[in-house]
Design an enzyme around this catalytic site. Structure first.
Site, PDB file in Angstrom:
ATOM      1  N   LEU A   1       0.798  -1.097   0.026  1.00 54.01           N
ATOM      2  CA  LEU A   1       0.161   0.113  -0.140  1.00 54.01           C
ATOM      3  C   LEU A   1       0.896   1.239   0.035  1.00 54.01           C
ATOM      4  CD1 LEU A   1      -2.707  -0.686   2.695  1.00 54.01           C
ATOM      5  CD2 LEU A   1      -2.958  -0.562   0.118  1.00 54.01           C
ATOM      6  N   ASP A   2       0.541   2.372  -0.734  1.00 54.57           N
ATOM      7  CA  ASP A   2       1.312   3.414  -0.798  1.00 54.57           C
ATOM      8  C   ASP A   2       1.132   4.090   0.490  1.00 54.57           C
ATOM      9  OD1 ASP A   2       1.861   3.182  -3.491  1.00 54.57           O
ATOM     10  OD2 ASP A   2      -0.016   4.445  -4.049  1.00 54.57           O
ATOM     11  N   PRO A   3       2.314   5.177   0.857  1.00 57.06           N
ATOM     12  CA  PRO A   3       2.068   5.803   2.025  1.00 57.06           C
ATOM     13  C   PRO A   3       0.779   6.444   2.242  1.00 57.06           C
ATOM     14  CG  PRO A   3       4.370   6.077   1.165  1.00 57.06           C
ATOM     15  CD  PRO A   3       3.328   5.403  -0.038  1.00 57.06           C
TER      16      PRO A   3
ATOM     17  N   ALA B   1      -2.134   5.478   1.709  1.00 53.25           N
ATOM     18  CA  ALA B   1      -3.124   4.526   1.746  1.00 53.25           C
ATOM     19  C   ALA B   1      -3.201   3.902   3.329  1.00 53.25           C
ATOM     20  CB  ALA B   1      -3.115   3.518   0.800  1.00 53.25           C
TER      21      ALA B   1
END
Length: 318
Positions: free
Chosen positions: A74-76, A78
């Site tokens: 997951l991206d930062p 998210a």
């Protein structure tokens, strides 16, 4: 406190972690490694390993490390479900790359960014006041990955893209507008914006794929000082779906521009934030591990700390 039955140790398996917005997925795994490697749940028995048959030496992990992996980062920005595998469980993580996923995301209209989310720089602005209701967007679609971020180096130099960006087929099983925020929110467009030269270079690069592409700003015709509208959508999608691209494309379908300002993954296969179907498995909040990293706390009468009990209750043993 109910007793928990521990399987033969050390354990291997899968469990879901509730990632907070902010840190990277990998930084959480690195922190978690510090706990796992010191727990008797996962720590290898040095005596048993010493007496085991000698095999050809392989490059090994650092002493005390536990094999740990994730089934789709997951991206930062998210938050939400992050499936983790331990030891033999890491061999099952590929199952979660193409599984069905559910997301809830907030789109802020009127502006698109080079990353398709609020962590990027403004690329283009467009009118948004005409957008007042849901636009249906579900079924099998061809989706192009975020273009700006993937080819930024070419764009900055004004070079055409080295190859077409191949669209992938993904399925949007459901898409629901769950909240129309309008201007009642605290979000704002990113302060950072591409310079005129950067926009020209970006446009030149993108036209290698789409000859009609333009990054020209189109101002709102009225109420320029009004806060742009935002809305929240919930979706159930096939594996490989780029949520940021879906939001970007949806904003275009609405005759505007838009980018992601919040993103929550509420389901990854059978691991969920809220159990709603047979076979669903709940996840462990990161706060449990964060607290243990500072102070693991005293063990209970069975010898387990709080975070270890949580793992025992949630892990799917392999």
């Amino acid at each position: 406190m109910p007793k928990v039955t521990a399987p033969p140790l050390p354990m291997s398996g899968l469990f879901g972690l509730i990632k907070p917005s902010g840190p990277t997925s990998m930084s959480l795994l690195n922190d978690l490694q510090r706990l796992l490697s010191k727990s008797r749940l996962f720590e290898k028995n040095p005596a048993a390993e010493e007496n085991a048959p000698k095999r050809k030496k392989k490059r090994s992990k650092k002493t005390g490390d536990v094999k740990l992996g994730q089934g789709g980062t997951l991206d930062p920005l998210a938050d939400g479900v992050l499936v983790l595998g331990i030891d033999k469980g890491t061999k099952k993580l590929s199952d979660f790359l193409e599984c069905t996923k559910e997301y809830s995301t907030t789109c802020l209209l009127g502006c698109e960014t080079d990353s398709y989310d609020s962590e990027g720089a403004r690329v283009r602005t467009a009118p948004w006041k005409h957008v007042t209701k849901e636009k249906k967007f579900k079924g099998e679609i061809k989706q192009t990955p975020p273009m700006y971020a993937d080819f930024i180096d070419y764009a900055r130099k004004g070079l055409p893209l080295p190859r077409p960006i191949d669209p992938r087929t993904v399925t949007v099983h459901s898409l629901e507008l769950v909240e129309w925020k309008g201007s009642d929110h605290s979000f704002s467009w990113p302060e950072k914006a591409l310079s005129d030269d950067e926009k020209k270079a970006m446009e030149a690069a993108i036209r290698g794929v789409d000859k009609t592409a333009t990054l020209e700003d189109v101002p709102e015709t009225s109420g320029q000082d009004e806060k742009p509208a935002a809305f929240v959508i919930k979706m159930r999608v096939s594996g490989g779906t780029y949520v940021r691209s879906l939001v970007h494309d949806l904003a275009h379908e609405l005759g505007s521009a838009g980018h992601v300002v919040t993103l929550t993954r509420s389901r990854q296969g059978r691991f969920v934030l809220e159990e709603t179907e047979d076979g669903d498995r709940s996840c462990i909040p990161w706060s449990i591990f964060e607290k243990a990293l500072t102070d693991p706390g005293a063990a209970d009468e069975e010898g387990w700390t709080e975070w270890e009990r949580e793992v025992l209750q949630h892990i799917e043993v392999i």
